[in-house]
Design a protein around this motif. Structure first.
Motif, PDB file in Angstrom:
ATOM      1  N   LYS A  64     -25.781  16.664   1.776  1.00  0.00           N
ATOM      2  CA  LYS A  64     -24.691  15.750   1.409  1.00  0.00           C
ATOM      3  C   LYS A  64     -24.362  14.928   2.395  1.00  0.00           C
ATOM      4  O   LYS A  64     -23.317  14.877   2.367  1.00  0.00           O
ATOM      5  N   VAL A  65     -24.877  14.331   3.098  1.00  0.00           N
ATOM      6  CA  VAL A  65     -25.390  13.621   3.977  1.00  0.00           C
ATOM      7  C   VAL A  65     -26.109  12.049   3.723  1.00  0.00           C
ATOM      8  O   VAL A  65     -26.385  12.455   3.375  1.00  0.00           O
ATOM      9  N   LEU A  66     -24.702  11.269   3.348  1.00  0.00           N
ATOM     10  CA  LEU A  66     -24.559  10.751   3.067  1.00  0.00           C
ATOM     11  C   LEU A  66     -24.848   8.979   3.542  1.00  0.00           C
ATOM     12  O   LEU A  66     -25.147   8.005   3.140  1.00  0.00           O
ATOM     13  N   ALA A  67     -24.476   9.376   4.764  1.00  0.00           N
ATOM     14  CA  ALA A  67     -24.412   7.593   5.749  1.00  0.00           C
ATOM     15  C   ALA A  67     -24.490   7.956   7.367  1.00  0.00           C
ATOM     16  O   ALA A  67     -24.725   9.335   7.775  1.00  0.00           O
ATOM     17  N   TRP A  68     -25.518   7.309   7.991  1.00  0.00           N
ATOM     18  CA  TRP A  68     -25.754   7.419  10.079  1.00  0.00           C
ATOM     19  C   TRP A  68     -24.320   6.728  10.089  1.00  0.00           C
ATOM     20  O   TRP A  68     -24.329   5.741   9.757  1.00  0.00           O
ATOM     21  N   GLY A  69     -22.746   7.571  10.948  1.00  0.00           N
ATOM     22  CA  GLY A  69     -22.519   7.139  11.409  1.00  0.00           C
ATOM     23  C   GLY A  69     -21.758   8.124  11.877  1.00  0.00           C
ATOM     24  O   GLY A  69     -21.961   8.840  11.968  1.00  0.00           O
ATOM     25  N   GLU A  70     -21.055   7.966  12.836  1.00  0.00           N
ATOM     26  CA  GLU A  70     -19.965   6.379  12.770  1.00  0.00           C
ATOM     27  C   GLU A  70     -20.941   5.233  14.222  1.00  0.00           C
ATOM     28  O   GLU A  70     -21.568   6.633  15.796  1.00  0.00           O
ATOM     29  N   ILE A  71     -21.437   4.457  14.692  1.00  0.00           N
ATOM     30  CA  ILE A  71     -22.012   3.796  15.017  1.00  0.00           C
ATOM     31  C   ILE A  71     -21.587   2.493  15.502  1.00  0.00           C
ATOM     32  O   ILE A  71     -21.006   1.876  14.374  1.00  0.00           O
ATOM     33  N   GLY A  72     -22.455   1.977  16.716  1.00  0.00           N
ATOM     34  CA  GLY A  72     -22.118   0.472  16.874  1.00  0.00           C
ATOM     35  C   GLY A  72     -21.544   0.835  18.364  1.00  0.00           C
ATOM     36  O   GLY A  72     -22.278   0.478  19.020  1.00  0.00           O
ATOM     37  N   LEU A  73     -20.971  -0.631  19.012  1.00  0.00           N
ATOM     38  CA  LEU A  73     -20.617  -1.343  19.660  1.00  0.00           C
ATOM     39  C   LEU A  73     -18.320  -0.688  20.054  1.00  0.00           C
ATOM     40  O   LEU A  73     -18.391  -1.407  19.261  1.00  0.00           O
ATOM     41  N   ASP A  74     -18.471  -0.595  21.534  1.00  0.00           N
ATOM     42  CA  ASP A  74     -17.267  -1.118  21.964  1.00  0.00           C
ATOM     43  C   ASP A  74     -16.771  -1.277  22.705  1.00  0.00           C
ATOM     44  O   ASP A  74     -16.605  -0.730  24.095  1.00  0.00           O
ATOM     45  N   TYR A  75     -16.336  -2.283  23.600  1.00  0.00           N
ATOM     46  CA  TYR A  75     -16.011  -2.956  24.443  1.00  0.00           C
ATOM     47  C   TYR A  75     -14.647  -2.905  24.449  1.00  0.00           C
ATOM     48  O   TYR A  75     -14.682  -3.474  25.548  1.00  0.00           O
ATOM     49  N   TYR A  76     -14.254  -2.204  23.662  1.00  0.00           N
ATOM     50  CA  TYR A  76     -12.272  -1.863  24.678  1.00  0.00           C
ATOM     51  C   TYR A  76     -11.916  -1.114  25.377  1.00  0.00           C
ATOM     52  O   TYR A  76     -11.566  -1.121  26.303  1.00  0.00           O
ATOM     53  N   GLY A 112     -33.540   6.645   5.051  1.00  0.00           N
ATOM     54  CA  GLY A 112     -33.270   6.259   3.997  1.00  0.00           C
ATOM     55  C   GLY A 112     -31.318   5.961   3.757  1.00  0.00           C
ATOM     56  O   GLY A 112     -31.426   6.630   2.528  1.00  0.00           O
ATOM     57  N   LEU A 113     -30.888   6.485   4.899  1.00  0.00           N
ATOM     58  CA  LEU A 113     -29.556   6.500   5.121  1.00  0.00           C
ATOM     59  C   LEU A 113     -28.612   5.207   4.839  1.00  0.00           C
ATOM     60  O   LEU A 113     -29.260   4.051   5.922  1.00  0.00           O
ATOM     61  N   PRO A 114     -27.843   4.657   4.003  1.00  0.00           N
ATOM     62  CA  PRO A 114     -26.870   3.609   4.964  1.00  0.00           C
ATOM     63  C   PRO A 114     -26.298   3.590   6.593  1.00  0.00           C
ATOM     64  O   PRO A 114     -25.897   4.987   6.564  1.00  0.00           O
ATOM     65  N   ILE A 115     -25.470   2.572   7.233  1.00  0.00           N
ATOM     66  CA  ILE A 115     -24.847   2.776   8.531  1.00  0.00           C
ATOM     67  C   ILE A 115     -23.301   2.180   7.908  1.00  0.00           C
ATOM     68  O   ILE A 115     -23.215   1.935   7.376  1.00  0.00           O
ATOM     69  N   VAL A 116     -22.685   3.456   9.227  1.00  0.00           N
ATOM     70  CA  VAL A 116     -20.895   3.279   8.675  1.00  0.00           C
ATOM     71  C   VAL A 116     -21.315   2.157  10.132  1.00  0.00           C
ATOM     72  O   VAL A 116     -21.595   3.613  11.583  1.00  0.00           O
ATOM     73  N   ILE A 117     -20.425   1.370  10.252  1.00  0.00           N
ATOM     74  CA  ILE A 117     -20.155   0.490  11.739  1.00  0.00           C
ATOM     75  C   ILE A 117     -18.828   1.033  12.461  1.00  0.00           C
ATOM     76  O   ILE A 117     -18.178   0.621  11.396  1.00  0.00           O
ATOM     77  N   HIS A 118     -18.941   1.228  13.787  1.00  0.00           N
ATOM     78  CA  HIS A 118     -17.666   0.353  14.420  1.00  0.00           C
ATOM     79  C   HIS A 118     -17.356  -0.414  15.445  1.00  0.00           C
ATOM     80  O   HIS A 118     -18.809  -0.393  16.174  1.00  0.00           O
ATOM     81  N   ASN A 119     -16.134  -0.939  15.541  1.00  0.00           N
ATOM     82  CA  ASN A 119     -16.560  -2.491  15.898  1.00  0.00           C
ATOM     83  C   ASN A 119     -15.145  -2.622  16.218  1.00  0.00           C
ATOM     84  O   ASN A 119     -14.677  -2.959  15.807  1.00  0.00           O
ATOM     85  N   ARG A 120     -15.308  -2.373  18.329  1.00  0.00           N
ATOM     86  CA  ARG A 120     -14.516  -3.302  18.555  1.00  0.00           C
ATOM     87  C   ARG A 120     -14.109  -4.010  19.799  1.00  0.00           C
ATOM     88  O   ARG A 120     -15.402  -3.080  21.103  1.00  0.00           O
TER      89      ARG A 120
END
Length: 254
Positions: free
Chosen positions: A86-98, A122-130
């Protein structure tokens, strides 16, 4: 039926009334929730929730705030979690410059590493961008996710959104699209094609109008659907069903 594609139901703030929250969701047509990890313990809790509740799914990963603490052991344990059905995605990942809670060089390194790990399993990603639009764009152009991705709580411009859509990303809308000063977010919502839009709460954060100032919960994703229906001149039911189909597509659950 609505899919809240990004929530944090493992937050301690839900401990006392979790079952009431679940009851409200079920009576409001919120049929699925993706619980999203931001470090190893929260990723483990997300998987446990997904195992315990048939309507909860999990995403696992290391948020940029926690990038500096990631080790080889972290990646090994996340790779084991990624095998759970039941793991559907890899995240949340990304960049936070705030908030810059991890050095930017490490944030970028860990972001790229996790895109590659998601590609491996084989997973989609979930991106955090601030406040990191340009660097995020450069990274996802140079390190393409093979199984797609979602920009959660999208906060960029329509110009940025057009590039991301051309790269195959989905754009997820949360509480800010309902705020009175959300001119740029509303502009993106106006122009973004309906088959590339998701809805989320980011509970317990980003509570939408008219409940802003209170703790958020998945039931309030209905306010996001309502606002998008208004923006798009569509029915509530059309937005709910289309965003559900979109989530099923990106998370490969059809």
């Amino acid at each position: 039926m609505i899919w809240d594609t990004h929530a944090h139901l493992d937050d301690p703030g839900y401990a006392e009334d979790f079952h009431e929250i679940v009851a409200r969701m079920q009576s409001s047509g919120i049929s699925r929730v993706t619980n999203v990890g931001y470090d190893l313990p929260s990723s483990e809790r997300s998987v446990k929730l997904a195992q315990d509740y048939d309507f909860i799914y999990a995403a696992i990963g290391i948020h940029p705030h926690n990038a500096e603490g990631a080790t080889d052991e972290t990646w090994a344990k996340l790779l084991l979690l990624a095998k759970q059905p039941k793991v559907l995605a890899w995240g949340e990942i990304g960049l936070d410059y705030y908030r810059d809670l991890s050095p930017r060089s490490i944030q970028k390194e860990v972001f790229i590493q996790q895109i590659e790990l998601a590609n491996d399993v084989g997973l989609p990603i979930v991106i955090h961008n601030r406040d990191a639009h340009q660097d995020v764009l450069e990274i996802v152009k140079a390190h393409r996710p093979k199984f797609g991705g979602v920009f959660h709580c999208f906060s960029g411009s329509w110009e940025m959104a057009k590039v991301l859509l051309s790269l195959g990303f989905y754009l997820s809308f949360a509480g800010p699209v309902t705020y009175k000063n959300a001119r740029h977010t509303v502009e993106v919502a106006i122009h973004a094609p309906m088959d590339r839009i998701l809805v989320e709460t980011d509970s317990p954060y980003l509570t939408p109008e008219p409940r802003r100032g209170k703790r958020n919960e998945p039931t309030y994703v209905r306010e996001i659907v309502k606002k998008l229906a208004e923006i798009k001149n569509l029915s509530f039911e059309d937005v709910a069903s289309q965003t559900m189909r979109n989530a099923e597509t990106i998370f490969n659950t059809r």
